[in-house]
Design a protein around this motif. Structure first.
Motif, PDB file in Angstrom:
ATOM      1  N   SER A   1      -5.309  12.742  10.267  1.00  0.00           N
ATOM      2  CA  SER A   1      -5.280  11.267  10.253  1.00  0.00           C
ATOM      3  C   SER A   1      -4.207  10.730  11.200  1.00  0.00           C
ATOM      4  O   SER A   1      -4.424   9.712  11.880  1.00  0.00           O
ATOM      5  CB  SER A   1      -5.045  10.775   8.830  1.00  0.00           C
ATOM      6  OG  SER A   1      -3.785  11.245   8.334  1.00  0.00           O
ATOM      7  N   GLY A  35      -7.623   0.470   9.983  1.00  0.00           N
ATOM      8  CA  GLY A  35      -7.440   0.334   8.537  1.00  0.00           C
ATOM      9  C   GLY A  35      -7.827   1.587   7.786  1.00  0.00           C
ATOM     10  O   GLY A  35      -7.104   2.038   6.866  1.00  0.00           O
ATOM     11  N   ILE A  36      -8.951   2.217   8.142  1.00  0.00           N
ATOM     12  CA  ILE A  36      -9.423   3.396   7.399  1.00  0.00           C
ATOM     13  C   ILE A  36      -8.523   4.599   7.660  1.00  0.00           C
ATOM     14  O   ILE A  36      -8.149   5.346   6.721  1.00  0.00           O
ATOM     15  CB  ILE A  36     -10.888   3.704   7.785  1.00  0.00           C
ATOM     16  CG1 ILE A  36     -11.804   2.558   7.295  1.00  0.00           C
ATOM     17  CG2 ILE A  36     -11.326   5.023   7.193  1.00  0.00           C
ATOM     18  CD1 ILE A  36     -13.237   2.688   7.766  1.00  0.00           C
ATOM     19  N   SER A  87      -5.216   4.248   5.903  1.00  0.00           N
ATOM     20  CA  SER A  87      -5.390   4.361   4.443  1.00  0.00           C
ATOM     21  C   SER A  87      -5.536   5.817   4.026  1.00  0.00           C
ATOM     22  O   SER A  87      -5.003   6.243   2.976  1.00  0.00           O
ATOM     23  CB  SER A  87      -6.624   3.559   4.007  1.00  0.00           C
ATOM     24  OG  SER A  87      -6.430   2.185   4.253  1.00  0.00           O
ATOM     25  N   SER A 138      -2.921   7.640   1.633  1.00  0.00           N
ATOM     26  CA  SER A 138      -3.508   8.214   0.409  1.00  0.00           C
ATOM     27  C   SER A 138      -3.143   9.687   0.272  1.00  0.00           C
ATOM     28  O   SER A 138      -2.877  10.177  -0.851  1.00  0.00           O
ATOM     29  CB  SER A 138      -5.029   8.054   0.441  1.00  0.00           C
ATOM     30  OG  SER A 138      -5.388   6.698   0.473  1.00  0.00           O
ATOM     31  N   CYS A 169      -8.919   6.213  -2.965  1.00  0.00           N
ATOM     32  CA  CYS A 169      -8.100   5.193  -2.293  1.00  0.00           C
ATOM     33  C   CYS A 169      -8.678   4.822  -0.920  1.00  0.00           C
ATOM     34  O   CYS A 169      -8.653   3.651  -0.514  1.00  0.00           O
ATOM     35  CB  CYS A 169      -6.671   5.708  -2.139  1.00  0.00           C
ATOM     36  SG  CYS A 169      -5.776   5.898  -3.703  1.00  0.00           S
ATOM     37  N   SER A 170      -9.219   5.797  -0.221  1.00  0.00           N
ATOM     38  CA  SER A 170      -9.797   5.515   1.098  1.00  0.00           C
ATOM     39  C   SER A 170     -11.119   4.769   0.971  1.00  0.00           C
ATOM     40  O   SER A 170     -11.465   3.949   1.842  1.00  0.00           O
ATOM     41  CB  SER A 170     -10.011   6.824   1.870  1.00  0.00           C
ATOM     42  OG  SER A 170      -8.793   7.509   2.031  1.00  0.00           O
ATOM     43  N   GLN A 173     -10.773   0.992   0.924  1.00  0.00           N
ATOM     44  CA  GLN A 173     -10.570   0.421   2.262  1.00  0.00           C
ATOM     45  C   GLN A 173     -11.866   0.444   3.072  1.00  0.00           C
ATOM     46  O   GLN A 173     -12.161  -0.508   3.820  1.00  0.00           O
ATOM     47  CB  GLN A 173      -9.473   1.210   2.992  1.00  0.00           C
ATOM     48  CG  GLN A 173      -9.067   0.621   4.335  1.00  0.00           C
ATOM     49  CD  GLN A 173      -8.261  -0.641   4.199  1.00  0.00           C
ATOM     50  OE1 GLN A 173      -8.820  -1.684   3.847  1.00  0.00           O
ATOM     51  NE2 GLN A 173      -6.959  -0.559   4.462  1.00  0.00           N
ATOM     52  N   VAL A 223      -7.330  -6.112   4.860  1.00  0.00           N
ATOM     53  CA  VAL A 223      -7.196  -4.700   5.243  1.00  0.00           C
ATOM     54  C   VAL A 223      -5.729  -4.317   5.356  1.00  0.00           C
ATOM     55  O   VAL A 223      -5.286  -3.276   4.859  1.00  0.00           O
ATOM     56  CB  VAL A 223      -7.943  -4.448   6.569  1.00  0.00           C
ATOM     57  CG1 VAL A 223      -7.619  -3.057   7.117  1.00  0.00           C
ATOM     58  CG2 VAL A 223      -9.441  -4.594   6.380  1.00  0.00           C
ATOM     59  N   TYR A 246      -4.053  -4.258   1.809  1.00  0.00           N
ATOM     60  CA  TYR A 246      -4.380  -3.089   0.978  1.00  0.00           C
ATOM     61  C   TYR A 246      -3.607  -1.858   1.454  1.00  0.00           C
ATOM     62  O   TYR A 246      -3.128  -1.049   0.641  1.00  0.00           O
ATOM     63  CB  TYR A 246      -5.884  -2.817   1.017  1.00  0.00           C
ATOM     64  CG  TYR A 246      -6.292  -1.609   0.223  1.00  0.00           C
ATOM     65  CD1 TYR A 246      -6.285  -1.631  -1.174  1.00  0.00           C
ATOM     66  CD2 TYR A 246      -6.648  -0.427   0.867  1.00  0.00           C
ATOM     67  CE1 TYR A 246      -6.639  -0.500  -1.916  1.00  0.00           C
ATOM     68  CE2 TYR A 246      -7.012   0.703   0.131  1.00  0.00           C
ATOM     69  CZ  TYR A 246      -7.002   0.652  -1.250  1.00  0.00           C
ATOM     70  OH  TYR A 246      -7.347   1.777  -1.985  1.00  0.00           O
ATOM     71  N   MET A 247      -3.477  -1.720   2.771  1.00  0.00           N
ATOM     72  CA  MET A 247      -2.703  -0.602   3.302  1.00  0.00           C
ATOM     73  C   MET A 247      -1.238  -0.713   2.859  1.00  0.00           C
ATOM     74  O   MET A 247      -0.600   0.292   2.502  1.00  0.00           O
ATOM     75  CB  MET A 247      -2.799  -0.586   4.828  1.00  0.00           C
ATOM     76  CG  MET A 247      -2.163   0.628   5.475  1.00  0.00           C
ATOM     77  SD  MET A 247      -2.302   0.568   7.278  1.00  0.00           S
ATOM     78  CE  MET A 247      -1.208  -0.812   7.633  1.00  0.00           C
ATOM     79  N   LEU A 295      -0.944   0.425  -0.867  1.00  0.00           N
ATOM     80  CA  LEU A 295      -0.883   1.881  -1.022  1.00  0.00           C
ATOM     81  C   LEU A 295       0.482   2.422  -0.618  1.00  0.00           C
ATOM     82  O   LEU A 295       1.037   3.315  -1.285  1.00  0.00           O
ATOM     83  CB  LEU A 295      -1.976   2.540  -0.174  1.00  0.00           C
ATOM     84  CG  LEU A 295      -3.422   2.341  -0.619  1.00  0.00           C
ATOM     85  CD1 LEU A 295      -4.360   3.041   0.356  1.00  0.00           C
ATOM     86  CD2 LEU A 295      -3.640   2.870  -2.034  1.00  0.00           C
TER      87      LEU A 295
END
Length: 626
Positions: free
Chosen positions: A407, A435-436, A439, A443, A481-482, A485, A526, A529-530, A533
């Protein structure tokens, strides 16, 4: 010169000629030695000499030998005898003059001459007649006039002034026998060049102008109504402004189209009735422009000043993005959206297209940094794959370390989606991929931290947490969690997806090519939310930092998440305060800085042990340390 001529006795014509010739020679000799002002005086003296009459032997038998009989039909002069005279020189008739000769008077050499006096001269002549008829003004006295037309010629002006200033008969200064025709004043109606000649010659005899002579007088018009002048010699009543209009029968008539009012007002007020104004075909039929200020140059527009007439306007510069190309523009014109105004605000020029490209220094620097960090991440991933069976790699879930490294590698590579000309595909992918990927990275760190906490709790007797340990819990944390997102990004793309756009208003002179986020709230959802987490991960890691365990990663995760959160908290105000391509640069920098913080804080210490201190990469050492 004049006292010399006055002292000559009557009958000595030869002496006059001799004195005249001698004086002429003397003046011509002295003309080279004096200045410009003296030359002007000499010119007038020579003209006076040339106007002396020719002396003949027959004049010796006359009682008054220098008495000349005025020609009543002389076309140069309007004359009426009287006890007192008002003299004048006007410029009324433009004519042509034949070559000068010295054996006949000048006016006989004039061609194309008209004999009708101008209308303002006729008004004066009629006024004198009315004054003489009114015995209340000058009882037992008569008023005469002596008005000359100089035909716009300096020689004719000097000849007329010599005649007007002679107290006796024409053309002989300072000589008279018989009645003395005293001039009360001189009316001056010539053009500016001839006015200088009139002023010089009239000042010799201290003859005043007509304007101050009548400064505080009262007059009567044809209806015997009183007309007064103020202390400045100006009329205090309302005056009509008329236009002389020709009629089909070749006659003229005065048509009123305006007025000038002074009585009872602080200043003159000028009024024009445009509908009553009739223009002759000989004139340009455009209305004259009234103004009391200078013209506004291109780049400026007229601005009406409060309390001032419309013609007394100010000149206001055009605002940015607006121009005026003509003088005295009423308003400024806005440039098209793809153009902007130049510095002088008188021309629209094309805007420059700009975006964060690889060709500029900033784009090259960010791309090089992203590529370097991606290579470092790939090297670390290769080291972990090569030493996958060592204790330090197995500690705290090896699979989560691989997920985190992949990642981070993708986060560095996703920076290239933000550099270059924005296109439809890159605009759809850049924010959703950002964003993904982040995340997933956060995560995996959260799963690592929870694994450390559960592993410590499982060491206590009778605790049932042991059954939760394993790959299934860590994988479920990362996936769940992913997935949230991913769901947010799918909703974003389904409702109002990002698209390529151009911003023509943020920066003057530039067209900014950018990706429009489509829905700004979805973008911050987005991002929010990141951040959520990251906050949970930081809290759990901070609480677990002092737990015992074999190579406890909680301390490293705590410090890495502190760097991560600091970067993205500072990102929001910085992102909102920038415009154009610099907004993109700020986001790229935040992505690189936060990912580099995670890479350096978590994996560099492990790589140090694996590569440089392999003796510490043993189970016994880790157990002893724990």
């Amino acid at each position: 010169m004049f006292p010399v001529i006055k002292s000559i006795q009557p009958g000595s014509s030869k002496q006059i000629l001799a004195a005249g010739h001698l004086l002429a020679l003397l003046l011509i000799a002295l003309k080279k030695e004096i200045g410009v002002k003296g030359r002007g005086i000499i010119t007038h003296l020579l003209l006076l000499l040339l106007l002396l009459p020719e002396a003949t032997p027959e004049m010796l038998n006359s009682k008054c030998p220098l008495t000349l009989i005025r020609d009543p039909n002389q076309p140069l002069n309007w004359f009426r005898p009287g006890d007192y005279h008002i003299s004048g020189v006007i410029s009324a008739t433009p004519v042509g003059f034949n070559p000068s000769v010295f054996n006949e008077p000048p006016f006989t050499r004039v061609s194309g001459m008209g004999f009708l006096p101008p209308w303002y001269t006729l008004s004066f002549l009629f006024a004198v007649r009315e004054v003489n008829r009114n015995h209340r003004l000058f009882p037992n006295l008569t008023l005469g006039y002596d008005i000359y037309d100089n035909f716009y010629d300096a020689r004719m002006t000097c000849g007329a002034m010599v005649d007007l200033l002679c107290p006796g008969q024409p053309n002989i200064p300072n000589y008279y026998c018989g009645p003395w025709n005293k001039a009360l004043a001189v009316i001056e109606g010539a053009d500016s060049d001839k006015s200088k000649d009139i002023s010089i010659m009239s000042s010799i005899y201290k003859t005043p102008q007509l304007h101050p002579f009548l400064g505080s007088s009262q007059f009567y018009n044809t209806s015997m109504e009183g007309v007064y002048l103020d202390e400045k010699g100006q009329l205090t009543v309302e005056s009509d402004v008329v236009n002389w209009v020709p009629f089909p029968n070749k006659s003229f008539g005065a048509v009123k189209f305006g007025s000038i009012s002074r009585q009872g007002s602080s200043g003159p007020k000028f009024t024009i009735d445009e509908e009553a104004l009739v223009w002759s075909r000989l004139f340009n039929q455009t209305l004259p422009q009234s103004r009391c200020t200078k013209s506004c140059r291109p780049g400026y527009a007229k601005k009406v000043q409060e309390g001032e007439p419309i013609c007394c306007h100010a000149c206001a510069p055009c605002a940015e993005g607006m121009i005026s190309t003509q003088e005295d523009a009423d308003h400024c014109t806005k440039c098209p959206e793809d153009q902007y105004s130049n510095k002088d605000r008188d021309q629209c020029i094309p805007k420059i297209i700009t975006f964060l490209s690889y060709d500029e220094y900033l784009g090259t620097l960010l791309a090089s940094t992203a590529l370097f960090l991606a290579l470092i991440t790939g090297l670390v991933l290769g080291i972990f794959i090569k030493y996958l069976d060592t204790p330090i790699v197995k500690a705290n879930n090896r699979d989560l370390s691989y997920i985190l490294l992949v990642s981070l590698l993708l986060s560095f590579l996703s920076s290239f989606l933000f550099i270059g000309r924005p296109r439809k595909v890159t605009c759809l992918l850049r924010q959703t991929a950002f964003g993904i990927i982040f995340s997933v990275a956060v995560s995996s760190l959260l799963a690592k931290t929870i694994t450390v906490v559960l592993a410590f709790l499982a060491t206590k007797p009778g605790n049932r947490v042991r059954r939760w340990l394993g790959k299934s819990l860590a994988n479920s944390i990362v996936i769940s969690c992913s997935s949230i997102q991913i769901l947010i990004c799918v909703i974003w793309l389904g409702t109002s997806p990002p698209f390529s756009d151009s911003d023509m208003r943020s920066q003057a002179g530039e067209i900014i090519l950018q990706c429009n986020e489509g829905s700004v709230p979805m973008f911050y959802t987005v991002l929010g939310y990141m951040g959520f987490l990251a906050a949970i991960c930081f809290t759990v890691a901070f609480l677990a930092r002092k737990l015992p365990g074999a190579f406890n990663e909680a301390k490293l995760i705590t410090f890495s998440m502190l760097v991560f959160c600091s970067v993205w908290v500072s990102f929001v105000p910085t992102y909102l305060s920038t415009k154009g391509k610099y907004m993109v640069a700020v986001q790229i920098f935040s992505m690189l800085a936060s990912s580099a913080g995670l890479l350096g804080c978590i994996f560099l210490p492990k790589c140090y042990i694996i590569v440089l201190r392999p003796s510490l990469n043993t189970k016994e050492h880790l157990t002893t340390k724990a």
